[in-house]
Design a protein around this motif. Structure first.
Motif, PDB file in Angstrom:
ATOM      1  N   VAL A  11      36.811  -9.361   7.232  1.00 13.07           N
ATOM      2  CA  VAL A  11      35.862  -8.200   6.788  1.00 13.07           C
ATOM      3  C   VAL A  11      35.617  -8.254   5.434  1.00 13.07           C
ATOM      4  CG1 VAL A  11      35.582  -5.757   6.862  1.00 13.07           C
ATOM      5  CG2 VAL A  11      36.653  -6.794   9.008  1.00 13.07           C
ATOM      6  N   GLY A  12      36.484  -8.426   4.719  1.00 11.59           N
ATOM      7  CA  GLY A  12      36.405  -8.715   3.043  1.00 11.59           C
ATOM      8  C   GLY A  12      35.259  -9.803   2.648  1.00 11.59           C
ATOM      9  N   VAL A  13      35.645 -11.044   3.476  1.00 10.54           N
ATOM     10  CA  VAL A  13      34.655 -12.231   3.182  1.00 10.54           C
ATOM     11  C   VAL A  13      33.232 -11.634   3.694  1.00 10.54           C
ATOM     12  CG1 VAL A  13      34.235 -14.393   4.025  1.00 10.54           C
ATOM     13  CG2 VAL A  13      36.447 -13.857   3.412  1.00 10.54           C
ATOM     14  N   LEU A  14      33.010 -11.060   4.824  1.00 12.64           N
ATOM     15  CA  LEU A  14      31.657 -10.613   5.197  1.00 12.64           C
ATOM     16  C   LEU A  14      31.138  -9.676   4.182  1.00 12.64           C
ATOM     17  CD1 LEU A  14      32.254 -10.143   8.889  1.00 12.64           C
ATOM     18  CD2 LEU A  14      30.966 -11.803   8.118  1.00 12.64           C
ATOM     19  N   LEU A  15      31.826  -8.682   3.705  1.00 14.99           N
ATOM     20  CA  LEU A  15      31.282  -7.843   2.649  1.00 14.99           C
ATOM     21  C   LEU A  15      30.972  -8.619   1.375  1.00 14.99           C
ATOM     22  CD1 LEU A  15      33.559  -4.808   3.142  1.00 14.99           C
ATOM     23  CD2 LEU A  15      31.153  -5.211   4.160  1.00 14.99           C
ATOM     24  N   ALA A  16      31.842  -9.583   0.988  1.00 12.92           N
ATOM     25  CA  ALA A  16      31.520 -10.257  -0.192  1.00 12.92           C
ATOM     26  C   ALA A  16      30.397 -11.204   0.079  1.00 12.92           C
ATOM     27  CB  ALA A  16      32.714 -11.317  -0.717  1.00 12.92           C
ATOM     28  N   GLY A  17      29.938 -11.774   1.310  1.00 17.91           N
ATOM     29  CA  GLY A  17      28.791 -12.430   1.601  1.00 17.91           C
ATOM     30  C   GLY A  17      27.628 -11.644   1.684  1.00 17.91           C
ATOM     31  N   THR A  62      26.936  -7.727  10.561  1.00 23.04           N
ATOM     32  CA  THR A  62      27.976  -8.264  10.964  1.00 23.04           C
ATOM     33  C   THR A  62      29.327  -7.651  10.594  1.00 23.04           C
ATOM     34  OG1 THR A  62      26.625 -10.450  10.881  1.00 23.04           O
ATOM     35  CG2 THR A  62      29.046 -10.583  11.229  1.00 23.04           C
ATOM     36  N   GLY A  63      29.315  -7.203   9.303  1.00 22.86           N
ATOM     37  CA  GLY A  63      30.653  -6.559   8.662  1.00 22.86           C
ATOM     38  C   GLY A  63      30.756  -5.340   9.377  1.00 22.86           C
ATOM     39  N   GLY A  64      29.742  -4.414   9.580  1.00 18.63           N
ATOM     40  CA  GLY A  64      30.042  -3.250  10.530  1.00 18.63           C
ATOM     41  C   GLY A  64      30.434  -3.646  11.693  1.00 18.63           C
ATOM     42  N   GLY A  65      29.835  -4.757  12.395  1.00 20.26           N
ATOM     43  CA  GLY A  65      30.278  -5.049  13.732  1.00 20.26           C
ATOM     44  C   GLY A  65      31.933  -5.408  13.949  1.00 20.26           C
ATOM     45  N   ALA A  66      32.201  -6.243  12.635  1.00 16.46           N
ATOM     46  CA  ALA A  66      33.554  -6.828  12.917  1.00 16.46           C
ATOM     47  C   ALA A  66      34.499  -5.586  12.337  1.00 16.46           C
ATOM     48  CB  ALA A  66      33.736  -7.751  11.666  1.00 16.46           C
ATOM     49  N   LEU A  67      34.145  -4.766  11.312  1.00 12.03           N
ATOM     50  CA  LEU A  67      34.976  -3.420  11.330  1.00 12.03           C
ATOM     51  C   LEU A  67      35.102  -2.470  12.631  1.00 12.03           C
ATOM     52  CD1 LEU A  67      36.228  -2.004   8.990  1.00 12.03           C
ATOM     53  CD2 LEU A  67      34.216  -0.595   8.872  1.00 12.03           C
ATOM     54  N   PHE A  68      33.807  -2.357  13.435  1.00 11.44           N
ATOM     55  CA  PHE A  68      34.050  -1.820  14.717  1.00 11.44           C
ATOM     56  C   PHE A  68      35.047  -2.373  15.892  1.00 11.44           C
ATOM     57  CE2 PHE A  68      32.487  -1.456  19.152  1.00 11.44           C
ATOM     58  CZ  PHE A  68      32.675  -0.126  19.003  1.00 11.44           C
ATOM     59  N   ALA A  69      35.101  -3.430  15.644  1.00  9.67           N
ATOM     60  CA  ALA A  69      35.891  -4.292  16.583  1.00  9.67           C
ATOM     61  C   ALA A  69      37.205  -4.482  16.325  1.00  9.67           C
ATOM     62  CB  ALA A  69      35.284  -5.695  16.944  1.00  9.67           C
ATOM     63  N   ALA A  70      37.545  -4.468  14.929  1.00 10.39           N
ATOM     64  CA  ALA A  70      39.046  -4.992  14.522  1.00 10.39           C
ATOM     65  C   ALA A  70      39.624  -3.721  14.102  1.00 10.39           C
ATOM     66  CB  ALA A  70      38.755  -5.902  13.456  1.00 10.39           C
ATOM     67  N   LEU A  84      25.801  11.083   6.135  1.00 10.31           N
ATOM     68  CA  LEU A  84      24.506  11.380   5.377  1.00 10.31           C
ATOM     69  C   LEU A  84      24.270  10.056   4.350  1.00 10.31           C
ATOM     70  CD1 LEU A  84      22.105  13.180   4.590  1.00 10.31           C
ATOM     71  CD2 LEU A  84      23.492  14.651   3.161  1.00 10.31           C
ATOM     72  N   ALA A  85      25.075   9.588   3.775  1.00 13.47           N
ATOM     73  CA  ALA A  85      24.908   8.415   2.870  1.00 13.47           C
ATOM     74  C   ALA A  85      24.569   7.383   3.592  1.00 13.47           C
ATOM     75  CB  ALA A  85      26.329   8.208   2.104  1.00 13.47           C
ATOM     76  N   LEU A  86      25.029   7.049   4.725  1.00 12.99           N
ATOM     77  CA  LEU A  86      24.634   5.937   5.602  1.00 12.99           C
ATOM     78  C   LEU A  86      23.217   6.029   6.024  1.00 12.99           C
ATOM     79  CD1 LEU A  86      27.829   5.015   7.354  1.00 12.99           C
ATOM     80  CD2 LEU A  86      26.866   3.661   5.753  1.00 12.99           C
ATOM     81  N   MET A  87      22.885   7.144   6.449  1.00  9.67           N
ATOM     82  CA  MET A  87      21.647   7.673   6.702  1.00  9.67           C
ATOM     83  C   MET A  87      20.544   7.235   5.534  1.00  9.67           C
ATOM     84  SD  MET A  87      21.052   8.242   9.935  1.00  9.67           S
ATOM     85  CE  MET A  87      22.324   7.027  10.240  1.00  9.67           C
ATOM     86  N   LEU A  88      20.807   7.718   4.547  1.00 11.05           N
ATOM     87  CA  LEU A  88      19.903   7.401   3.138  1.00 11.05           C
ATOM     88  C   LEU A  88      19.731   5.891   2.871  1.00 11.05           C
ATOM     89  CD1 LEU A  88      21.389  10.046   0.587  1.00 11.05           C
ATOM     90  CD2 LEU A  88      18.865  10.147   1.721  1.00 11.05           C
ATOM     91  N   VAL A  89      21.017   5.210   3.225  1.00 10.18           N
ATOM     92  CA  VAL A  89      20.855   3.817   2.984  1.00 10.18           C
ATOM     93  C   VAL A  89      19.951   3.226   4.053  1.00 10.18           C
ATOM     94  CG1 VAL A  89      22.267   1.627   3.173  1.00 10.18           C
ATOM     95  CG2 VAL A  89      23.107   3.595   1.993  1.00 10.18           C
ATOM     96  N   LEU A  90      20.194   3.641   5.253  1.00  8.59           N
ATOM     97  CA  LEU A  90      19.477   3.083   6.530  1.00  8.59           C
ATOM     98  C   LEU A  90      17.963   3.394   6.181  1.00  8.59           C
ATOM     99  CD1 LEU A  90      19.112   1.916   9.162  1.00  8.59           C
ATOM    100  CD2 LEU A  90      19.515   3.993  10.228  1.00  8.59           C
TER     101      LEU A  90
END
Length: 348
Positions: A11-17, A62-70, A84-90
């Motif tokens: 998950v850290g590798v995906l976020l770094a990517g 992909t990072g969000g999906g990996a976090l959800f599954a793992a 709310l912060a994530l909605m602002l980002v979205l």
């Protein structure tokens, strides 16, 4: 236990990517009104990220999906608590995508779409850093692991006080993305735009270094446990050395006029910062600050918030097959669209 650690690393590798690849195009969007002095400049900046920006965002999904599954409890806490912060980002990312497409077909509103592109890039760049700062600091949780604060808690207001760390890390993240963006424009542009981007990159490298020093001090004061985990772990020191080396490399590359090496160096800085953050929170995924009345509550860790061993193993097998394919695809995209960009011809 090993699988849980492996998935924490993945998950850290995906976020770094994501920090490396979407970091520079968010930086380009944030610099867009300031570096783009003419219509030709703006065209070059849009075209420099045109073939890759949407593919870069796949790393976040992909990072969000990996976090959800793992780590499903972590996903549930973060995505509901930071709603709310994530909605602002979205919405920012949606406006950003729309502005790139609509600007070409709606020239009468070009100014509006330009500012939508800027805001849609700057806001996520800041909020991602604020989110990282919150995880480094810890967040208020209930006994059941649910977020016990509100939007202002995420900005550092908690129990009548104010904590600098989330906003400080947010500004550091914004500074990093701006440095990545200016380095990318210098790599892809020619002429006056290149020169201004290279000069800005030189200034931003000093600003980013200063912000990193300030953020280190603020972390030591406001999140001493996180700071201690970094300086007492081999991984923490590995990434600290990597960050220092990348900053020196960036400085040497900028002074030598090597745009490609400069962009590689600042990208390495993004990886190093992500690694330092990961070393600071491990084995926690969401550290707890206690509940609303100050009573201690359990944190979510890689060990108490993971999926079953079977799920982690199946996902690992899928990742071993799928990740090389994705990496090769990304390599082909960047190889195909390598080189300088001009303002003429098709594109954004």
């Amino acid at each position: 236990m090993l699988l849980q650690v492996i998935w924490f690393v993945l998950v850290g590798v995906l976020l770094a990517g994501y920090a490396v690849l979407d970091g520079f195009d968010l930086g380009v969007g944030t610099l867009y009104p300031f570096l783009g002095k003419s219509e030709a400049d703006k065209s070059v900046m849009r075209k420099s990220i045109g073939p890759v920006w949407d593919g870069n965002e796949v790393w976040l999904l992909t990072g969000g999906g990996a976090l959800f599954a793992a780590f499903p409890p972590v996903y549930a806490t973060v995505f509901s608590g930071f709603y709310l912060a994530l909605m602002l980002v979205l919405f920012s990312l949606i406006f950003r995508a729309v502005s790139l497409d609509f600007r070409k077909h709606d020239p009468a509103w070009a100014g509006v779409w330009d500012w939508a592109f800027f805001l849609g890039s700057a806001l996520p760049a800041l909020l991602f850093g604020v989110a990282v700062g919150n995880i480094a600091l810890g967040v208020p949780l209930t006994v059941g692991g649910e977020f016990a604060g509100n939007f202002f808690t995420l900005l550092g207001f908690w129990r009548g006080g104010f904590n600098l760390l989330p906003l400080c890390v947010g500004i550091l993240g914004l500074g990093m993305f701006l440095l990545q963006g200016s380095s990318w424009v210098a790599l892809k542009a020619e002429g006056d735009l290149h020169d201004r981007a290279a000069k800005l990159s030189s200034t931003l490298s000093w600003v980013f270094t200063a912000l990193a020093v300030v953020a280190t001090g603020v972390t030591a004061i406001f999140a001493p446990a996180t700071f201690a985990r970094v300086i007492t772990s081999p991984a923490g020191w590995l990434f600290i050395v990597l960050l220092v080396a990348s900053l020196v490399w960036s400085r040497m590359s900028i002074n030598g006029g090597n745009d490609r090496a400069s962009w590689y160096a600042v990208s390495l800085s993004a990886v190093a910062l992500t690694g330092i953050w990961a070393a600071g929170i491990f084995p926690y995924m969401v550290p707890s600050l206690g509940n609303a009345v100050g009573l201690p509550t359990p944190s979510l860790t890689v060990f108490n918030a993971s999926s079953s061993q079977l799920t982690l193993m199946v996902m690992l097998i899928i990742s071993i097959i799928g990740v090389p394919i994705v990496l090769y695809y990304m390599y082909l995209i960047y190889k195909t669209f390598a080189g300088k960009v001009d303002a003429e011809g098709e594109g954004y």
